[in-house]
Design a protein around this motif. Structure first.
Motif, PDB file in Angstrom:
ATOM      1  N   GLN A 182       4.081 168.943  78.215  1.00  0.00           N
ATOM      2  CA  GLN A 182       2.959 169.273  79.096  1.00  0.00           C
ATOM      3  C   GLN A 182       1.660 169.366  78.307  1.00  0.00           C
ATOM      4  N   VAL A 183       0.611 168.787  78.876  1.00  0.00           N
ATOM      5  CA  VAL A 183      -0.718 168.851  78.266  1.00  0.00           C
ATOM      6  C   VAL A 183      -1.434 170.073  78.829  1.00  0.00           C
ATOM      7  N   ASN A 184      -1.807 171.001  77.958  1.00  0.00           N
ATOM      8  CA  ASN A 184      -2.399 172.265  78.396  1.00  0.00           C
ATOM      9  C   ASN A 184      -3.921 172.265  78.383  1.00  0.00           C
ATOM     10  N   ASP A 185      -4.517 171.531  77.463  1.00  0.00           N
ATOM     11  CA  ASP A 185      -5.975 171.533  77.379  1.00  0.00           C
ATOM     12  C   ASP A 185      -6.419 170.287  76.639  1.00  0.00           C
ATOM     13  N   LEU A 186      -7.615 169.823  76.938  1.00  0.00           N
ATOM     14  CA  LEU A 186      -8.205 168.722  76.180  1.00  0.00           C
ATOM     15  C   LEU A 186      -9.726 168.872  76.176  1.00  0.00           C
ATOM     16  N   LYS A 187     -10.324 168.371  75.127  1.00  0.00           N
ATOM     17  CA  LYS A 187     -11.769 168.499  74.951  1.00  0.00           C
ATOM     18  C   LYS A 187     -12.316 167.195  74.397  1.00  0.00           C
ATOM     19  N   ILE A 188     -13.379 166.689  75.045  1.00  0.00           N
ATOM     20  CA  ILE A 188     -14.034 165.462  74.596  1.00  0.00           C
ATOM     21  C   ILE A 188     -15.046 165.825  73.513  1.00  0.00           C
ATOM     22  N   LEU A 189     -14.877 165.230  72.344  1.00  0.00           N
ATOM     23  CA  LEU A 189     -15.790 165.454  71.229  1.00  0.00           C
ATOM     24  C   LEU A 189     -16.703 164.238  71.088  1.00  0.00           C
ATOM     25  N   ASP A 190     -17.431 164.150  70.005  1.00  0.00           N
ATOM     26  CA  ASP A 190     -18.357 163.028  69.814  1.00  0.00           C
ATOM     27  C   ASP A 190     -17.626 161.710  69.604  1.00  0.00           C
ATOM     28  N   ARG A 191     -16.561 161.746  68.814  1.00  0.00           N
ATOM     29  CA  ARG A 191     -15.892 160.500  68.442  1.00  0.00           C
ATOM     30  C   ARG A 191     -14.403 160.488  68.772  1.00  0.00           C
ATOM     31  N   SER A 192     -13.901 161.586  69.309  1.00  0.00           N
ATOM     32  CA  SER A 192     -12.467 161.661  69.542  1.00  0.00           C
ATOM     33  C   SER A 192     -12.156 162.643  70.660  1.00  0.00           C
ATOM     34  N   LEU A 193     -10.875 162.728  70.962  1.00  0.00           N
ATOM     35  CA  LEU A 193     -10.374 163.592  72.013  1.00  0.00           C
ATOM     36  C   LEU A 193      -9.388 164.568  71.377  1.00  0.00           C
ATOM     37  N   ALA A 194      -9.644 165.875  71.525  1.00  0.00           N
ATOM     38  CA  ALA A 194      -8.729 166.896  71.017  1.00  0.00           C
ATOM     39  C   ALA A 194      -7.834 167.353  72.164  1.00  0.00           C
ATOM     40  N   ILE A 195      -6.537 167.381  71.945  1.00  0.00           N
ATOM     41  CA  ILE A 195      -5.617 167.762  73.011  1.00  0.00           C
ATOM     42  C   ILE A 195      -4.677 168.863  72.527  1.00  0.00           C
ATOM     43  N   ALA A 196      -4.295 169.746  73.450  1.00  0.00           N
ATOM     44  CA  ALA A 196      -3.331 170.805  73.188  1.00  0.00           C
ATOM     45  C   ALA A 196      -2.155 170.621  74.123  1.00  0.00           C
ATOM     46  N   THR A 197      -0.939 170.584  73.572  1.00  0.00           N
ATOM     47  CA  THR A 197       0.265 170.358  74.369  1.00  0.00           C
ATOM     48  C   THR A 197       1.305 171.423  74.040  1.00  0.00           C
ATOM     49  N   GLU A 198       2.379 171.396  74.795  1.00  0.00           N
ATOM     50  CA  GLU A 198       3.497 172.288  74.507  1.00  0.00           C
ATOM     51  C   GLU A 198       4.249 171.863  73.249  1.00  0.00           C
ATOM     52  N   HIS A 199       3.880 170.715  72.696  1.00  0.00           N
ATOM     53  CA  HIS A 199       4.568 170.202  71.508  1.00  0.00           C
ATOM     54  C   HIS A 199       3.609 170.008  70.334  1.00  0.00           C
ATOM     55  N   GLY A 200       2.423 170.638  70.399  1.00  0.00           N
ATOM     56  CA  GLY A 200       1.504 170.561  69.269  1.00  0.00           C
ATOM     57  C   GLY A 200       0.088 170.205  69.676  1.00  0.00           C
ATOM     58  N   ALA A 201      -0.795 170.135  68.672  1.00  0.00           N
ATOM     59  CA  ALA A 201      -2.200 169.781  68.875  1.00  0.00           C
ATOM     60  C   ALA A 201      -2.487 168.490  68.126  1.00  0.00           C
ATOM     61  N   PHE A 202      -3.302 167.612  68.751  1.00  0.00           N
ATOM     62  CA  PHE A 202      -3.524 166.285  68.200  1.00  0.00           C
ATOM     63  C   PHE A 202      -4.976 165.871  68.421  1.00  0.00           C
ATOM     64  N   MET A 203      -5.428 164.943  67.556  1.00  0.00           N
ATOM     65  CA  MET A 203      -6.723 164.285  67.724  1.00  0.00           C
ATOM     66  C   MET A 203      -6.451 162.816  68.027  1.00  0.00           C
ATOM     67  N   VAL A 214      -2.753 167.701  64.218  1.00  0.00           N
ATOM     68  CA  VAL A 214      -3.299 168.967  63.710  1.00  0.00           C
ATOM     69  C   VAL A 214      -2.183 169.969  63.479  1.00  0.00           C
ATOM     70  N   LEU A 215      -1.299 170.113  64.465  1.00  0.00           N
ATOM     71  CA  LEU A 215      -0.187 171.051  64.362  1.00  0.00           C
ATOM     72  C   LEU A 215       0.924 170.562  65.281  1.00  0.00           C
ATOM     73  N   GLY A 216       2.110 170.389  64.734  1.00  0.00           N
ATOM     74  CA  GLY A 216       3.218 169.881  65.524  1.00  0.00           C
ATOM     75  C   GLY A 216       4.255 170.950  65.836  1.00  0.00           C
ATOM     76  N   GLN A 217       5.074 170.671  66.836  1.00  0.00           N
ATOM     77  CA  GLN A 217       6.217 171.511  67.187  1.00  0.00           C
ATOM     78  C   GLN A 217       5.842 172.913  67.662  1.00  0.00           C
ATOM     79  N   LYS A 218       4.596 173.146  68.030  1.00  0.00           N
ATOM     80  CA  LYS A 218       4.152 174.461  68.492  1.00  0.00           C
ATOM     81  C   LYS A 218       3.459 174.322  69.844  1.00  0.00           C
ATOM     82  N   SER A 219       3.584 175.377  70.654  1.00  0.00           N
ATOM     83  CA  SER A 219       2.905 175.393  71.945  1.00  0.00           C
ATOM     84  C   SER A 219       1.452 175.824  71.758  1.00  0.00           C
ATOM     85  N   ILE A 220       0.525 174.921  72.034  1.00  0.00           N
ATOM     86  CA  ILE A 220      -0.905 175.202  71.927  1.00  0.00           C
ATOM     87  C   ILE A 220      -1.481 175.231  73.337  1.00  0.00           C
ATOM     88  N   ARG A 221      -2.213 176.308  73.653  1.00  0.00           N
ATOM     89  CA  ARG A 221      -2.670 176.517  75.024  1.00  0.00           C
ATOM     90  C   ARG A 221      -4.122 176.131  75.261  1.00  0.00           C
TER      91      ARG A 221
END
Length: 880
Positions: A182-203, A214-221
């Motif tokens: 599940q995707v919990n949050d996302l934010k549009i930055l200048d050059r990329s998209l930051a996302i928070a999921t139940e399985h980690g945070a990614f750019m 950024v961080l795997g295997q963790k629930s990021i809200r």
């Protein structure tokens, strides 16, 4: 649990609240809770006020200007403006009351996501479903973000959709990166998209390609950005930050590790040319294609030091020993370009040019040629001006057509109107080795000097930046202009960002980023999208300053004011006479991990600046008057471009300074004067007794300060002797026991004879010589006649000997000699100086202790003299 912040404050709420969302407005916090209640917390007054009840868990609080939207999981959402409060639910047209996220667009339309997709509420109260709901693979939209005509949606099933509102197109990203969580949050930055999921945070990039895990295997809200453009990720027992878009590394190309990047250049097609130690690599950042070519024979490879691309797209490549080459960028074919066969010109350091000429700096001077000539023909710049050959690191042509040379040994040279002038001598710059040259938009010239920081030359000014006034290092390897506002400087300590208008400096510290970067000299370039590429020993570092980075340096902040240990609001500025105990809690209001320096002063009490490392400043018992507390903080010891916060307040006169009270007191004084005279002698006698008791108490306190100091060092020495020789350890233990037996007997005496003190010192030196042997010497020049009838506070000489051993190198190469002598008024203790590089704490405390003890028994002061070679202290002679 990872926490990166300058200060943390626990807010004492009067109720136990399960807070599900928070936002701030006008100095207050809006708190949403799990049971649906909404509270306003006034930060300065520390007061919690109930504001309303949504009767369902608060999921999101959004503020746009003074427009507040609060969403719930079950009862829709409400909007609050200065004029009205509106509620939106399924009864009024929403497709679902279970709302996850809100977004307020620039036209004040409100976008909301729910289990049934996205709704839009327009400023005229009209509600409609988003046209793309039917195309979203999972209608349960848990989060979304919008920028211009692009909407990114995250769903409970783990999908991320890129929706183009202009043409109704939709792109579905590969959700296997986060394992379909599940995707919990996302934010549009200048050059990329930051996302928070139940399985980690990614750019991700804007097309869904993974940029960074950024961080795997963790629930990021949730994801947020701060003023320094750090990206914060929070989840269950997780709070962490990253530099986000600001810093990234290219460590390999096509799976091939790259290192020793001596030079690099990027063109307008985002093609990066660089030298992975030896050879030339062409790497397109956009399509991730690469090609490598060996300029020199594979069996005789040599370093490439400089790359320059001319106006027609050809590459000029300079090597450290094989001369100059010209490369066709379409196929990387190359040809050697001769410079001058009569002299040695194979060692190329730097290449630059313009639409007419190309300049090549070599180990044998600067050479130039017309670029448009049918056949390249180089001439010596020094020969033309009848100068000796210079060792030039960089050549730069400025906007006024002047030519600047950064040399090794000749300083900064300027070629203007047919003459070469020495700018270093003209500007009184003593440093003679410079690496780089840059020009900013104000036509000021910047230079980095060998181990001497940066110089900025204006028409009539020279600004010198170094380690003490802002830079993270004096050894800057390369510099480059960034847009029109900054100068970027790279060193082995990190990256400095210098504001060319204010000369303030902010840092990216390699150590805090866990990077072991050693930037190469002048290995730096920038592209059309304002990304800086820096070559180093372990790859290519990318630097980007996002538009949402609004704070570069620490911001001074008076966080809290307490008066008489009670919190006080900043709006209160008048206090009664008995409200005279002030405590200020201070911070830098900054999230970047760098050293921050604080200083303060209280005008009305003192005009002197006081530096502090504490986060509290206390002023007890202030007299009535007007005061102005000023706090400054900076990231440099000189407080260059320090930020400031202040607080002005007044302490009113007490009632006893009023006229009526003064008249009453004069009357009372006249009545009681007789009693004062009568008992005058009695009071004087009592004061004398009190003063004597005070002196005795002070002396006892000073003695107790000394004993623990001796005990700690004695057992330290014993441990060392036991390790070296057990038989000597027995002898040492007996002497140590005798030594401390004498110490215990001294606890009840104020003075001992100098003879007894010398005996104790002999025992102490014996104990120490067991450790240092012949490296430690003691010379007693006092005769028996001199020490007769002389007294001294106990343990004084032992403490001086201990200080000498503790703060000096004691070795066979650098022996320590302690000498004791006397003259008519003083006992003189001296020793030679071999000070340790890293000083141990405690010396000043011990010397001050000795001063205070002698002050109780003698009017003569303790005199201390210190030179580069010896240390001497003179103790007044005390007679019985």
């Amino acid at each position: 649990f990872q926490w990166t912040h300058s200060t943390s404050v626990r807010v004492p709420l009067p109720l136990l609240l399960n807070i599900t969302d928070i936002n701030s407005i006008n100095g207050s916090l809006i708190l949403g809770t799990q049971n649906g209640k909404i509270y306003i917390y006034h930060i300065e007054a520390k007061k919690l006020v109930f504001a309303g009840d949504m009767k369902a868990e608060i999921s999101d609080i959004v503020i746009h200007d003074n427009y507040v939207c609060i969403a719930s999981k079950g009862n829709g959402f409400i909007t609050i403006s200065p004029y009205e409060i509106n509620r939106y639910s399924t009864k009024l047209g929403l497709n679902d009351d279970f709302i996850y996220k809100l977004f307020i667009d620039n036209d004040n339309s409100i976008w909301s996501s729910s289990d049934r997709g996205i709704n839009i509420v327009y400023s005229n109260q009209a509600i409609r479903q988003c046209c793309m709901n039917a195309k979203i693979p999972d209608r349960l939209v848990t989060c979304f973000a919008k920028k211009d005509n692009i909407v990114y949606c995250g769903t409970q099933r783990g999908d991320i959709c890129k929706i183009n509102l202009s043409d109704s197109s939709i792109v579905l990203f590969d959700n296997s990166i986060w394992n379909h969580a599940q995707v919990n949050d996302l934010k549009i930055l200048d050059r990329s998209l930051a996302i928070a999921t139940e399985h980690g945070a990614f750019m991700l990039d804007f097309n869904g390609k993974l940029v960074e895990t950024v961080l795997g295997q963790k629930s990021i809200r949730k994801i947020e950005t701060d003023k320094e453009a750090n990206i914060w990720y929070c989840g269950n027992r997780i709070l962490m930050s990253s530099f986000g878009e600001q810093i990234s590394m290219i460590r390999s190309v096509g799976g091939i590790p790259i290192s020793e990047i001596h030079t690099l250049h990027i063109d307008s097609f985002q093609t990066l040319y660089f030298t992975p130690d030896q050879g030339l690599m062409k790497y397109n950042i956009v399509n991730n294609t690469y090609q490598k070519v060996a300029i020199t024979p594979p069996g005789n490879m040599i370093d490439i030091i400089s790359i320059y691309q001319d106006m027609v797209g050809k590459l000029w490549v300079g090597t450290s020993g094989k001369g100059l080459y010209k490369v066709d960028t379409s196929n990387l074919s190359f040809a050697e370009i001769p410079i001058d066969s009569s002299v040695e010109t194979s060692g190329i350091i730097y290449i630059t040019g313009d639409e007419k000429n190309i300049w090549v700096a070599s180990l044998n001077g600067v050479w130039y040629s017309e670029t448009n000539a049918t056949q390249v023909s180089f001439k010596s710049l020094e020969d033309e001006y009848k100068k000796k050959k210079y060792y030039v690191y960089q050549v730069k042509k400025d906007s006024k057509n002047n030519l600047w040379l950064a040399t090794d040994g000749q300083g900064i040279l300027k070629l203007s109107h047919g003459e070469i002038s020495d700018l270093s001598a003209a500007k009184n710059i003593k440093t003679k080795v410079f690496y780089s040259i840059e020009e900013d938009k104000s036509e000021h010239m910047w230079f980095n000097a060998y181990n001497d920081g940066l110089y900025c030359l204006g028409d009539d000014s020279v600004i010198h930046l170094n380690l003490t006034n802002g830079l993270s290092s004096n050894d800057i390897q390369s510099i480059i202009k960034y847009k029109n506002d900054f100068m970027i400087a790279a060193s082995s300590n990190g990256i400095d960002i210098i504001n060319i208008h204010t000369f303030s400096v902010s840092h990216f510290n390699f150590e805090s980023m866990h990077l072991l970067q050693i930037p190469e000299t002048n290995s730096i370039t920038t592209d059309q999208f304002s990304t800086v590429y820096i070559g180093s020993n372990v790859g290519i570092l990318e630097l980007f300053i996002p538009s949402y980075k609004t704070a570069f340096i620490p911001q001074a902040c008076i966080e809290e004011i307490s008066v008489m240990e009670m919190n006080s609001m900043k709006t209160k500025n008048e206090f009664s006479a008995d409200e005279n105990y002030f405590r200020f809690k201070i911070s830098a209001n900054f999230n970047t991990d760098q050293t921050v320096y604080f200083r303060y002063k209280l005008k009305g009490l003192s005009e002197k600046w006081n530096q502090t490392i504490d986060k509290e400043v206390v002023f007890p018992r202030l007299n009535p008057g007007n005061y102005h507390f000023i706090l400054q903080c900076a990231n440099n010891r000189d407080f260059l471009n320090a930020t400031e916060d202040s607080f002005t307040f007044t302490i009113l006169n007490p009632f006893w300074k009023q006229n009526w009270f003064i008249f009453l007191m004069l009357t009372a004084f006249a009545v009681s004067f007789y009693y004062y005279v009568r008992f005058r002698e009695k009071r004087i006698s009592r004061v004398q007794r009190l003063e004597k008791e005070k002196a005795v108490a002070e002396f006892e306190t000073l003695k107790h300060q000394v004993s623990p100091h001796f005990l700690f060092n004695s057992f330290n020495t014993l441990i060392q002797v036991i390790d070296e020789d057990k038989e000597k350890a027995i002898e040492y233990t007996q002497m140590l026991s005798d030594f401390y037996r004498t110490l215990i007997s001294y606890r009840q005496v104020d003075l001992v004879t100098l003879e007894e003190e010398l005996v104790l010192l002999d025992k102490y030196m014996y104990l120490q010589k067991m450790r240092f042997d012949d490296s430690l010497l003691m010379i007693n020049q006092c005769s028996k006649q001199q020490i007769k009838d002389v007294e001294i506070p106990p343990l004084t000489l032992q403490l001086l000997a201990e200080n000498a051993i503790k703060h000096n190198v004691v070795s066979l190469l650098k022996p320590l000699s302690i000498t004791i002598g006397m003259d008519s008024n003083y006992i003189i203790v001296s020793n030679n100086l071999n000070e340790k590089f890293s000083k141990e704490p405690g010396e000043n405390i011990g010397l001050q202790n000795i001063k205070n003890r002698f002050k109780l028994f003698s009017k003569l002061p303790v005199e201390i003299k210190k030179t580069e070679t010896y240390f001497e202290i003179k103790l007044p002679i005390l007679k019985p």
